[in-house]
Design a protein around this motif. Structure first.
Motif, PDB file in Angstrom:
ATOM      1  N   ALA A 155      22.851 -15.639  68.797  1.00 53.99           N
ATOM      2  CA  ALA A 155      23.149 -16.977  68.252  1.00 53.99           C
ATOM      3  C   ALA A 155      23.971 -17.813  69.237  1.00 53.99           C
ATOM      4  CB  ALA A 155      23.889 -16.841  66.927  1.00 53.99           C
ATOM      5  N   ASP A 156      24.851 -17.165  69.976  1.00 53.07           N
ATOM      6  CA  ASP A 156      25.683 -17.900  70.944  1.00 53.07           C
ATOM      7  C   ASP A 156      24.837 -18.663  71.960  1.00 53.07           C
ATOM      8  OD1 ASP A 156      28.118 -17.091  69.922  1.00 53.07           O
ATOM      9  OD2 ASP A 156      28.223 -15.297  71.194  1.00 53.07           O
ATOM     10  N   THR A 157      23.698 -18.079  72.307  1.00 53.03           N
ATOM     11  CA  THR A 157      22.946 -18.633  73.442  1.00 53.03           C
ATOM     12  C   THR A 157      22.391 -20.030  73.150  1.00 53.03           C
ATOM     13  OG1 THR A 157      20.835 -17.605  72.817  1.00 53.03           O
ATOM     14  CG2 THR A 157      22.310 -16.304  74.220  1.00 53.03           C
ATOM     15  N   ALA A 158      22.341 -20.406  71.873  1.00 55.73           N
ATOM     16  CA  ALA A 158      21.757 -21.719  71.540  1.00 55.73           C
ATOM     17  C   ALA A 158      22.809 -22.823  71.382  1.00 55.73           C
ATOM     18  CB  ALA A 158      20.954 -21.609  70.243  1.00 55.73           C
ATOM     19  N   VAL A 159      24.070 -22.448  71.366  1.00 57.61           N
ATOM     20  CA  VAL A 159      25.099 -23.405  70.948  1.00 57.61           C
ATOM     21  C   VAL A 159      25.185 -24.635  71.868  1.00 57.61           C
ATOM     22  CG1 VAL A 159      27.590 -23.706  70.641  1.00 57.61           C
ATOM     23  CG2 VAL A 159      26.450 -21.665  69.735  1.00 57.61           C
ATOM     24  N   LEU A 160      25.303 -24.411  73.166  1.00 50.64           N
ATOM     25  CA  LEU A 160      25.491 -25.580  74.048  1.00 50.64           C
ATOM     26  C   LEU A 160      24.217 -26.400  74.185  1.00 50.64           C
ATOM     27  CD1 LEU A 160      27.920 -24.355  76.871  1.00 50.64           C
ATOM     28  CD2 LEU A 160      28.432 -25.436  74.668  1.00 50.64           C
ATOM     29  N   VAL A 161      23.072 -25.741  74.258  1.00 50.44           N
ATOM     30  CA  VAL A 161      21.835 -26.540  74.366  1.00 50.44           C
ATOM     31  C   VAL A 161      21.657 -27.422  73.122  1.00 50.44           C
ATOM     32  CG1 VAL A 161      20.545 -25.210  76.069  1.00 50.44           C
ATOM     33  CG2 VAL A 161      20.443 -24.508  73.699  1.00 50.44           C
ATOM     34  N   GLU A 162      22.099 -26.925  71.974  1.00 51.37           N
ATOM     35  CA  GLU A 162      21.985 -27.755  70.764  1.00 51.37           C
ATOM     36  C   GLU A 162      22.972 -28.931  70.797  1.00 51.37           C
ATOM     37  OE1 GLU A 162      22.177 -25.015  67.477  1.00 51.37           O
ATOM     38  OE2 GLU A 162      20.135 -24.300  67.888  1.00 51.37           O
ATOM     39  N   LEU A 163      24.154 -28.689  71.309  1.00 52.69           N
ATOM     40  CA  LEU A 163      25.123 -29.792  71.411  1.00 52.69           C
ATOM     41  C   LEU A 163      24.643 -30.851  72.407  1.00 52.69           C
ATOM     42  CD1 LEU A 163      28.505 -27.820  71.288  1.00 52.69           C
ATOM     43  CD2 LEU A 163      27.665 -29.472  69.589  1.00 52.69           C
ATOM     44  N   ILE A 223      16.801 -25.921  90.185  1.00 48.82           N
ATOM     45  CA  ILE A 223      16.255 -24.808  89.392  1.00 48.82           C
ATOM     46  C   ILE A 223      16.215 -25.314  87.952  1.00 48.82           C
ATOM     47  CG2 ILE A 223      16.544 -22.428  88.589  1.00 48.82           C
ATOM     48  CD1 ILE A 223      18.040 -21.788  91.140  1.00 48.82           C
ATOM     49  N   PRO A 224      15.004 -25.610  87.469  1.00 53.62           N
ATOM     50  CA  PRO A 224      14.927 -26.179  86.123  1.00 53.62           C
ATOM     51  C   PRO A 224      15.560 -25.251  85.085  1.00 53.62           C
ATOM     52  CG  PRO A 224      12.820 -26.370  87.275  1.00 53.62           C
ATOM     53  CD  PRO A 224      13.710 -25.513  88.125  1.00 53.62           C
ATOM     54  N   ASP A 225      16.287 -25.858  84.170  1.00 57.25           N
ATOM     55  CA  ASP A 225      16.912 -25.108  83.061  1.00 57.25           C
ATOM     56  C   ASP A 225      17.802 -23.964  83.536  1.00 57.25           C
ATOM     57  OD1 ASP A 225      15.635 -26.704  81.074  1.00 57.25           O
ATOM     58  OD2 ASP A 225      13.780 -25.622  81.493  1.00 57.25           O
ATOM     59  N   PHE A 226      18.511 -24.224  84.608  1.00 60.11           N
ATOM     60  CA  PHE A 226      19.333 -23.168  85.223  1.00 60.11           C
ATOM     61  C   PHE A 226      20.316 -22.558  84.228  1.00 60.11           C
ATOM     62  CE2 PHE A 226      22.769 -21.943  88.374  1.00 60.11           C
ATOM     63  CZ  PHE A 226      22.045 -20.887  88.912  1.00 60.11           C
ATOM     64  N   HIS A 227      20.993 -23.407  83.463  1.00 58.24           N
ATOM     65  CA  HIS A 227      21.951 -22.887  82.476  1.00 58.24           C
ATOM     66  C   HIS A 227      21.463 -23.103  81.043  1.00 58.24           C
ATOM     67  CE1 HIS A 227      24.976 -21.422  85.142  1.00 58.24           C
ATOM     68  NE2 HIS A 227      25.202 -22.597  85.712  1.00 58.24           N
ATOM     69  N   HIS A 228      20.164 -23.086  80.869  1.00 57.02           N
ATOM     70  CA  HIS A 228      19.619 -23.141  79.508  1.00 57.02           C
ATOM     71  C   HIS A 228      19.707 -21.710  78.975  1.00 57.02           C
ATOM     72  CE1 HIS A 228      17.103 -23.794  76.077  1.00 57.02           C
ATOM     73  NE2 HIS A 228      16.780 -25.022  76.430  1.00 57.02           N
ATOM     74  N   THR A 229      20.855 -21.417  78.369  1.00 55.87           N
ATOM     75  CA  THR A 229      21.146 -20.017  78.026  1.00 55.87           C
ATOM     76  C   THR A 229      20.139 -19.462  77.018  1.00 55.87           C
ATOM     77  OG1 THR A 229      23.454 -20.652  78.326  1.00 55.87           O
ATOM     78  CG2 THR A 229      23.037 -18.447  77.492  1.00 55.87           C
ATOM     79  N   PRO A 231      22.620 -32.284  87.337  1.00 52.19           N
ATOM     80  CA  PRO A 231      23.238 -32.623  86.065  1.00 52.19           C
ATOM     81  C   PRO A 231      23.490 -31.374  85.224  1.00 52.19           C
ATOM     82  CG  PRO A 231      21.453 -34.132  86.567  1.00 52.19           C
ATOM     83  CD  PRO A 231      21.384 -33.039  87.583  1.00 52.19           C
ATOM     84  N   GLY A 232      24.686 -31.283  84.668  1.00 54.39           N
ATOM     85  CA  GLY A 232      25.042 -30.107  83.876  1.00 54.39           C
ATOM     86  C   GLY A 232      26.288 -30.404  83.056  1.00 54.39           C
TER      87      GLY A 232
END
Ligand code: ADP
Ligand code: GN1
Ligand code: MG
Length: 366
Positions: A197-205, A157-163, A245-246
Motif C-alpha cells: 500500500a505504501d508504494t502508491a501513496v506519493l504517486v496518488e498525491l 528514465i521514465p517513471d524513475f521514482h514511480h514506486t 522533474p520529481g
C-alpha cells in the motif's frame, strides 16, 4: 567489457596527451575513470571520463542535453552568489567536434568532466558534520534550480521514482522467477508484499495535484556529493544523469536512505545496519536550512514518509534485480543485490520504529 581508452580520450579537447587513465569511484551504473593529462615530468591536469550506461539511459543524447542545460544554469547561479563555479558544479569538457559527448563505433557514449580536486566522496558516512553539509548541498541544489524551466528537461528514465510501478515490476519478476531464486528469499518477498500500500501513496498525491513537481536530482546518494577536504562542506553535487522533474521527497528520502546509517549499502551483517538518528537530524537540519523556505506544508509533513518510501523502493529494485539474475546494478559478488536489498529492508523497519522522532525533528521546521 574492457574499452581501449586512449582513442576515446583523444576525442576530447584536453590540450595534451593522457599519461594515466585509471578506474575511479564506486557507482553502480556508469564506468568512471580518472585521467591525468600532461608530460610525465610536469604537473598533471585531471579529468573524469565516463561511459554512460546506455542500457540504463536509453537516450544518452537527452541525458547530455539535460546536463548541459542544468550545469549552465548552476554556473550562473553560483557565480551570481559569489561562489566558485569551477568547483561547485560539474563542468563538461567538450569533444573535439564541440559536442558534450563522443559516441564511439560500438554505440557507447563518453563524456568528460573537469576533475574537482581537494574533495572526496564517501561510501560510508564518517561524521555527522558530513551529513549536515550534504543536506545543505542537496537543499541548495533544489533551490538553485527552482527557477529552471522544468519543461525543458527530458525524462531520462521514465517513471524513475514511480514506486507503484517499481512494485508491479517486482511482482512480475517474482512471477517469472527467471533465475530460480524466489524460493530462497521468502522473507524478503513478504516484507515487500506487506508494504504494497505504501508504494502508491506519493504517486496518488501527485495525481491529485497535492505535491509539486520540481527540478530534482533523484539520486541523492551520499556518495554523489563531494565533500571539501579543507572545510568539510558539501562542495558539489555529482551524478546529474537523473536530474528531471520529481518530488523534493525523493531527494530528501534517498539521502536519508544512504546517509542516515553508518553501514555500507551492501553490509552482509545486518546486526551492523541501523538508522542513526543523529545523522538523520543533521541531514534534515542542513537540507531544511536551504530548502525549507520553499517547501510546502505537505512536503514538510511527508519528509519521513519520503525517507521510508525511497528506502523501500531501493530495496524493491535490488530484490527485483536479484530475482532477474543481476541485470541492472553492477555486482561484485554472488548475492550482492540480495545483500543490498536486505540492508534496505532493515533500514525501512528502523525508520518505521523511529517515526515519531523523525516527525518531531522535521516538524520543528514547520
Ligand atoms: P555513477 O553514476 O556510476 O555513480 P558518478 O557520476 O557518481 O557515477 O561518479 C562516480 C564517482 O566518481 C563519484 O562518486 C566521485 O567519487 C567521482 N567523480 C565523479 N565526477 C567527479 C568530478 N568532476 N571530480 C571529482 N570526482 C568525481
Ligand atoms: C544507482 O549511479 P549510482 O550508483 O549513483 C541508481 C540509483 C540507486 C543507487 C543505489 C540511474 O545510483 O537509483 O538508488 O544506485 N542509479 C540509477 O545505490 O539507477
Ligand atoms: Mg554516483
Amino acid at each position: 567489457m574492457a574499452h581501449d581508452l586512449e582513442p576515446i580520450v583523444r576525442q576530447f579537447q584536453f590540450g595534451g596527451a593522457a599519461r594515466r587513465i585509471e578506474p575511479h569511484g564506486c557507482g553502480h551504473i556508469n564506468d568512471t575513470y580518472a585521467v591525468a593529462i600532461g608530460p610525465e615530468d610536469g604537473p598533471a591536469r585531471r579529468y573524469i571520463l565516463q561511459r554512460l550506461n546506455h542500457q540504463v539511459f536509453h537516450q544518452p543524447e537527452q541525458v547530455m542535453a539535460n546536463i548541459e542545460a542544468v550545469t549552465r544554469h548552476l554556473r550562473r547561479k553560483i557565480a551570481a552568489a559569489g561562489g566558485d563555479p569551477d568547483r561547485e558544479t560539474l563542468n563538461l569538457v567538450p569533444a573535439v567536434d564541440g559536442r558534450s559527448f563522443y559516441r564511439d563505433g560500438d554505440g557507447n557514449y563518453w563524456r568528460v568532466y573537469a576533475f574537482i580536486g581537494g574533495a572526496r566522496t564517501y561510501q560510508v558516512v564518517e561524521s555527522p558534520e558530513h551529513l549536515y553539509h550534504a543536506g545543505r548541498a542537496f537543499g541548495k541544489f533544489l533551490r538553485m534550480l527552482e527557477d529552471f524551466p522544468a519543461a525543458r528537461l527530458h525524462e531520462t528514465i521514465p517513471d524513475f521514482h514511480h514506486t507503484r510501478q517499481r512494485f508491479e515490476r517486482f511482482q512480475q519478476a517474482l512471477a517469472r522467477d527467471s533465475a530460480g531464486r524466489a524460493r530462497a528469499v521468502g522473507a524478503e518477498i513478504d516484507f515487500v508484499l506487506s508494504r504494497a500500500a505504501d508504494t502508491a501513496v506519493l504517486v496518488e498525491l501527485i495525481a491529485a495535484g497535492r505535491l509539486p513537481l520540481r527540478v530534482t536530482h533523484n539520486d541523492t546518494k551520499f556518495n554523489n556529493v563531494l565533500i571539501d577536504d579543507a572545510t568539510g562542506a558539501g562542495l558539489c553535487v555529482l551524478d546529474l544523469d537523473t536530474v528531471m522533474p520529481g518530488l523534493s521527497l525523493y531527494d530528501f528520502g534517498d539521502a536519508i536512505r544512504s546517509g542516515a546509517t553508518r553501514a555500507a549499502e551492501d553490509e552482509p551483517d545486518l546486526a551492523k545496519v541501523s538508522l542513526d538518528m543523529a545523522l538523520f537530524e543533521q541531514f534534515s537540519r542542513g537540507y531544511l536550512a536551504e530548502a525549507g523556505p520553499v517547501l510546502t506544508p505537505l512536503e514538510l509533513e511527508y519528509l519521513p514518509f519520503g525517507a521510508k518510501l525511497m528506502t523501500l523502493e531501493c530495496g524493491i529494485r535490488f530484490l527485483t534485480d536479484h530475482l532477474e539474475g543481476d541485470v541492472y546494478f553492477k555486482i561484485h559478488r554472488p548475492g550482492h543485490n540480495l545483500d543490498r536489498a536486505r540492508t534496505q529492508f532493515k533500514l525501512v523497519a528502523e525508520l518505521e520504529k523511529h517515526w515519531d522522532r523523525m516527525a518531531r525533528l522535521t516538524g520543528e521546521y514547520r
